[in-house]
Design a protein around this motif. Sequence first.
Motif, short mmCIF file in Angstrom:
data_model
loop_
_atom_site.label_atom_id
_atom_site.label_comp_id
_atom_site.label_asym_id
_atom_site.label_seq_id
_atom_site.Cartn_x
_atom_site.Cartn_y
_atom_site.Cartn_z
N THR A 40 0.83 -1.21 0.00
CA THR A 40 0.00 0.00 0.00
C THR A 40 0.86 1.26 0.00
OG1 THR A 40 -1.73 -1.18 1.22
CG2 THR A 40 -1.84 1.23 1.21
N VAL A 41 1.93 1.23 0.80
CA VAL A 41 2.82 2.40 0.86
C VAL A 41 3.52 2.59 -0.48
CG1 VAL A 41 4.84 3.39 2.00
CG2 VAL A 41 3.16 2.10 3.34
N ARG A 42 3.99 1.49 -1.05
CA ARG A 42 4.67 1.58 -2.35
C ARG A 42 3.70 2.09 -3.43
NH1 ARG A 42 9.20 -0.58 -5.02
NH2 ARG A 42 8.84 -1.29 -7.14
N PHE A 43 2.45 1.62 -3.40
CA PHE A 43 1.44 2.10 -4.35
C PHE A 43 1.26 3.61 -4.22
CE2 PHE A 43 -3.05 3.32 -4.86
CZ PHE A 43 -3.20 3.09 -6.22
N ALA A 44 1.19 4.09 -2.98
CA ALA A 44 0.98 5.52 -2.77
C ALA A 44 2.17 6.35 -3.26
CB ALA A 44 0.72 5.80 -1.29
N LEU A 45 3.38 5.89 -2.95
CA LEU A 45 4.57 6.68 -3.29
C LEU A 45 5.04 6.47 -4.72
CD1 LEU A 45 6.67 6.19 -0.01
CD2 LEU A 45 5.21 8.12 -0.66
N ARG A 46 4.86 5.27 -5.24
CA ARG A 46 5.39 4.96 -6.58
C ARG A 46 4.36 5.14 -7.68
NH1 ARG A 46 6.63 0.44 -10.04
NH2 ARG A 46 8.81 0.44 -10.74
N ARG A 47 3.08 5.03 -7.35
CA ARG A 47 2.04 5.16 -8.36
C ARG A 47 1.26 6.46 -8.23
NH1 ARG A 47 0.90 2.53 -13.05
NH2 ARG A 47 0.67 0.43 -12.15
N VAL A 48 0.77 6.75 -7.03
CA VAL A 48 -0.12 7.90 -6.86
C VAL A 48 0.63 9.23 -7.01
CG1 VAL A 48 -1.72 9.07 -5.30
CG2 VAL A 48 -1.68 6.57 -5.39
N VAL A 49 1.81 9.33 -6.41
CA VAL A 49 2.54 10.61 -6.44
C VAL A 49 2.89 11.04 -7.86
CG1 VAL A 49 4.70 11.74 -5.79
CG2 VAL A 49 3.43 10.41 -4.09
N PRO A 50 3.53 10.20 -8.69
CA PRO A 50 3.83 10.65 -10.05
C PRO A 50 2.58 10.86 -10.89
CG PRO A 50 4.36 8.33 -9.83
CD PRO A 50 4.06 8.84 -8.45
N THR A 51 1.55 10.04 -10.66
CA THR A 51 0.30 10.23 -11.40
C THR A 51 -0.32 11.57 -11.06
OG1 THR A 51 -0.12 7.84 -11.46
CG2 THR A 51 -2.00 9.28 -11.84
N ALA A 52 -0.23 11.98 -9.79
CA ALA A 52 -0.77 13.28 -9.37
C ALA A 52 -0.09 14.42 -10.13
CB ALA A 52 -0.60 13.46 -7.87
N LEU A 53 1.22 14.30 -10.31
CA LEU A 53 1.95 15.36 -11.01
C LEU A 53 1.53 15.44 -12.48
CD1 LEU A 53 5.53 14.72 -9.55
CD2 LEU A 53 3.88 16.48 -8.85
N GLY A 54 1.50 14.27 -13.13
CA GLY A 54 1.17 14.26 -14.55
C GLY A 54 -0.30 14.55 -14.81
#
Length: 439
Positions: A309-323
């Motif tokens: 869950t942590v990896r999903f948030a940091l590795r998937r959600v964060v860059p998706t939020a930027l783009g």
Amino acid sequence: MPEAQTQKPEPNAPPAKAQPQSAPAGALSQSLGAWIHEHKGITDSNPVGYTVYQFLRSAAAAAPYGVSMAATWLAFDKMGKYGGHLAETALKGSATEIFGSRLKQFATTPAVRSSAMIGTSFSLYRGTSKIGKWVNDSLFNEKDSEAQTVQKLEQLPSAVWGKICEVLPAEIHSTPVAAIVLGFMVNAFHAPPALGKALESCKGKGFDHFWKEVIVNPETKFVEQAAINTMGYSLFFELGDRRFKDKQISRGMWSGQAHSIGSKSRSSPSLTTHEENLSAVDSKPKDLDREESEHNNDTLSALTSEPSTVRFALRRVVPTALGISAYTAFKMRGAPLILGKFTAAEKGSRALEKVSDIPFHAWREGAATSLFFMIPFVTDKYVKWYDNLVNGLEEMVSGRKAPQAPVVEPENRDIIQHKHRELKDQLDQKEQGKGMAIS
């Protein structure tokens, strides 16, 4: 010295296979291959080249996307009108009247229509985008010699067709399901009246006015829309990638670990490479149920192991939020000011009402969606940076070095592949000889 004896073929031996002679490469392949060999990092380390590559890849994927988007919208529009006609003309309380009213309700529900449009169109977009990424990674492979690059260019049409056959079955079983999540989530945002007024005020004005009135203005709820899109697209990507992986595992076409959406190929997380396909010929199938991640027992496993869950948030959600924030601003809010609103009667064209209207509206939606390159523009770099960071932190904390794959020099790769083919031919001949002896 005794004379060398010539070995005579046995009477029942099968005829020797003729070795195919490769035709000389064309002038275009040679010149383009030489240029690519001299500029191997242009689509990765060069900022301009990287941006152009991501945009062209997205523009190519947006072409079939636009056509599918317009066709699916039109189909649901016709379906809704047909259902309404049945409900109005049928006997009240009859099965026909009930069916018509339910059909109209289904076809005109925004979340349902969005899910259908995303499911059909993004299947084509993501499939085309994956193939585009594979083409780039294959041709601009820094380990290849110039001759290998030229050879890949010569074989590119047949190789691309092979990749289409590899991607399409997995894509049509993954993206439409993930599209339901995205379709319903993006419809959670309801545009406030202030947004329409702000967009109307931007006509004839510059970018500063657009930024101030449409993006920064709190009444237009840009942050709310960007946040909803961030979660919607993050879940869409995650679910789609995991279903894609599962389908490829079932077809024996996944080169990575069963739990991870990151394939070991350079075109991760999508397609296998030619070398991986060769090495899979003689290897025994892996016991995927007992496979364990090399990061499962890490001290920082929450950051390094999948799924997490942590990896999903940091590795998937964060860059998706930027783009996706940039995509929300410039595609969903900015593009209609220049290209017109999708399906609307603008820019010298009628509204999307019949099949002949599809080309114009497909072009308009496809051109706007080419801005989707903003997402992989961020994520392709971010995930590499994240993995290097957390793997380095794990080494510092645990004192354990992560296993490194052996580096094979370009001049040795041809030799290894040639030896592999020779060994395979010998094994084939041996098996063929056993079969003849038994018969």
